[in-house]
Design an enzyme around this catalytic site. Structure first.
Site, short mmCIF file in Angstrom:
data_model
loop_
_atom_site.label_atom_id
_atom_site.label_comp_id
_atom_site.label_asym_id
_atom_site.label_seq_id
_atom_site.Cartn_x
_atom_site.Cartn_y
_atom_site.Cartn_z
N ASP A 6 0.87 -1.17 0.00
CA ASP A 6 0.00 0.00 0.00
C ASP A 6 0.91 1.23 0.00
O ASP A 6 1.51 1.57 1.02
CB ASP A 6 -0.89 -0.04 1.25
CG ASP A 6 -1.77 1.20 1.38
OD1 ASP A 6 -1.77 2.04 0.45
OD2 ASP A 6 -2.45 1.32 2.42
N GLY A 8 1.09 4.79 0.06
CA GLY A 8 0.26 5.94 0.39
C GLY A 8 0.98 7.27 0.25
O GLY A 8 2.11 7.33 -0.26
N GLU A 72 -7.83 1.08 -4.09
CA GLU A 72 -7.43 1.23 -2.69
C GLU A 72 -8.54 0.89 -1.68
O GLU A 72 -8.30 0.20 -0.70
CB GLU A 72 -6.95 2.67 -2.50
CG GLU A 72 -6.45 2.95 -1.11
CD GLU A 72 -5.86 4.35 -0.99
OE1 GLU A 72 -5.61 5.00 -2.03
OE2 GLU A 72 -5.66 4.78 0.14
N THR A 101 -2.84 10.17 5.73
CA THR A 101 -2.43 11.56 5.54
C THR A 101 -3.67 12.44 5.60
O THR A 101 -3.71 13.47 6.26
CB THR A 101 -1.70 11.71 4.19
OG1 THR A 101 -0.72 10.67 4.08
CG2 THR A 101 -1.04 13.06 4.08
N THR A 125 -2.34 16.62 8.66
CA THR A 125 -2.69 17.86 9.37
C THR A 125 -1.94 17.92 10.69
O THR A 125 -1.40 18.97 11.08
CB THR A 125 -4.21 17.88 9.65
OG1 THR A 125 -4.89 17.48 8.47
CG2 THR A 125 -4.68 19.24 10.12
N MET A 127 0.88 16.55 11.38
CA MET A 127 2.30 16.85 11.11
C MET A 127 2.48 18.32 10.73
O MET A 127 3.38 19.00 11.22
CB MET A 127 2.82 15.97 9.97
CG MET A 127 2.73 14.48 10.22
SD MET A 127 3.75 13.95 11.58
CE MET A 127 5.37 14.07 10.84
#
Ligand code: ADP
Length: 266
Positions: A6, A8, A72, A101, A125, A127
């Site tokens: 995956d 991302g 996904e 994310t 957000t 981060m």
């Protein structure tokens, strides 16, 4: 022999079976996608590679061999079903909230699932705001520092507004994230700011998840995504706030690998 990936927006998650056929995991930051590709080449030379996520093409270019790509949301929901079976969790209909994310919300019922929507408030957000407000950008450090934080002088609770009265809704609900800042113009600790950033993200995703559950007749919410990795502050916020809002939370163990597991099982 196959491997599920995956890829991302922030992290590349990998699921595979080890020599004992046990499900095993690996992760790389997207900034090290070339290292992830090299790792896959080294460990899975002849294997089938199933990839999902927005960075699938970028990974494919680096791998230089055929891959199978998957939608996904299908991969994620299938991976979640697998983990819930393994962990013997109830298979009643539930709302699935994937805090990556950004945040994506799904309705999952035994054999079917559909996407209800999503919001841009998520781990990214957490981060970004943390860095803007404190200058700290290391994920583990953000979580560590936030642990000592106190949200009292940054956030406004319902009980702060209804001073000395019985409020019409639970006093512990947040009336306004960051709404107490102007009333308390003191110097603030980074720990307090980071605790409030995590509070904002956690309460926002909880609130829309609970509303989605209510609207779809479900009472249970399953939370997944790397935003919960090592982040007990976010986890506790989400669990407690979900309960306060009247729904039943589960932060799924290994849930951040759901997409990779779904890809592996496909
Ligand atoms: P995506 O699939 O969009 O990459 P993830 O489910 O992997 O999303 O979640 C990404 C989020 O996980 C980040 O925004 C951050 O909040 C959190 N996170 C967890 N571990 C790390 C890490 N080692 N480095 C950066 N972010 C991390």
């Amino acid at each position: 022999n196959s491997v599920g990936v995956d890829a991302g927006g922030t992290l590349i998650k990998i699921a595979y079976r080890n020599d004992q056929q046990e499900l095993s995991f690996e992760k790389f930051p997207v900034s090290e996608i070339a290292m992830a590709a090299a790792w896959i080449q080294e460990h899975f030379a002849g294997a089938e590679i199933c990839v999902t996520g927005g960075k699938a093409k970028q990974l494919h270019d680096l791998l230089n061999r055929p891959i199978r790509t998957l939608v996904e949301f299908d991969a994620t929901c299938n991976g979640v079903q697998y983990l819930m079976d393994m962990q013997k969790l109830s298979d009643e209909p539930f709302v699935l909230t994937n805090v990556g994310t950004g945040t994506s919300i799904h309705f999952v019922d035994k054999q079917k699932h559909h996407r209800l929507g999503g919001i841009g408030v998520g781990g990214g957000t957490l981060m970004g705001l943390s860095f803007l407000l404190t200058g700290i950008q290391n994920y583990a450090e953000i979580v560590e520092v936030s642990r000592q934080g106190n949200r009292k002088f940054i956030d406004l609770k319902v009980s702060d507004i209804y001073e000395g009265m019985v409020p019409p809704i639970p006093g512990d609900l947040t009336a306004s994230n960051f709404g107490n800042v102007l009333q308390h113009q003191t110097t603030r600790q980074n720990s307090d700011i980071l605790a409030s950033v995590i509070g904002l993200v956690g309460e926002t995703i909880t609130t829309i998840s609970v509303q989605a559950a209510t609207q779809n007749g479900a009472s249970s919410i399953v939370y997944i995504g790397s935003s919960f990795i090592g982040n007990d502050v976010l986890r506790d916020t989400v669990v407690n706030y979900t309960v306060l809002r009247g729904a039943v939370p589960t932060v799924l163990r290994n849930g951040e690998y759901s997409g990779a597991i779904g890809a592996l099982m496909s």
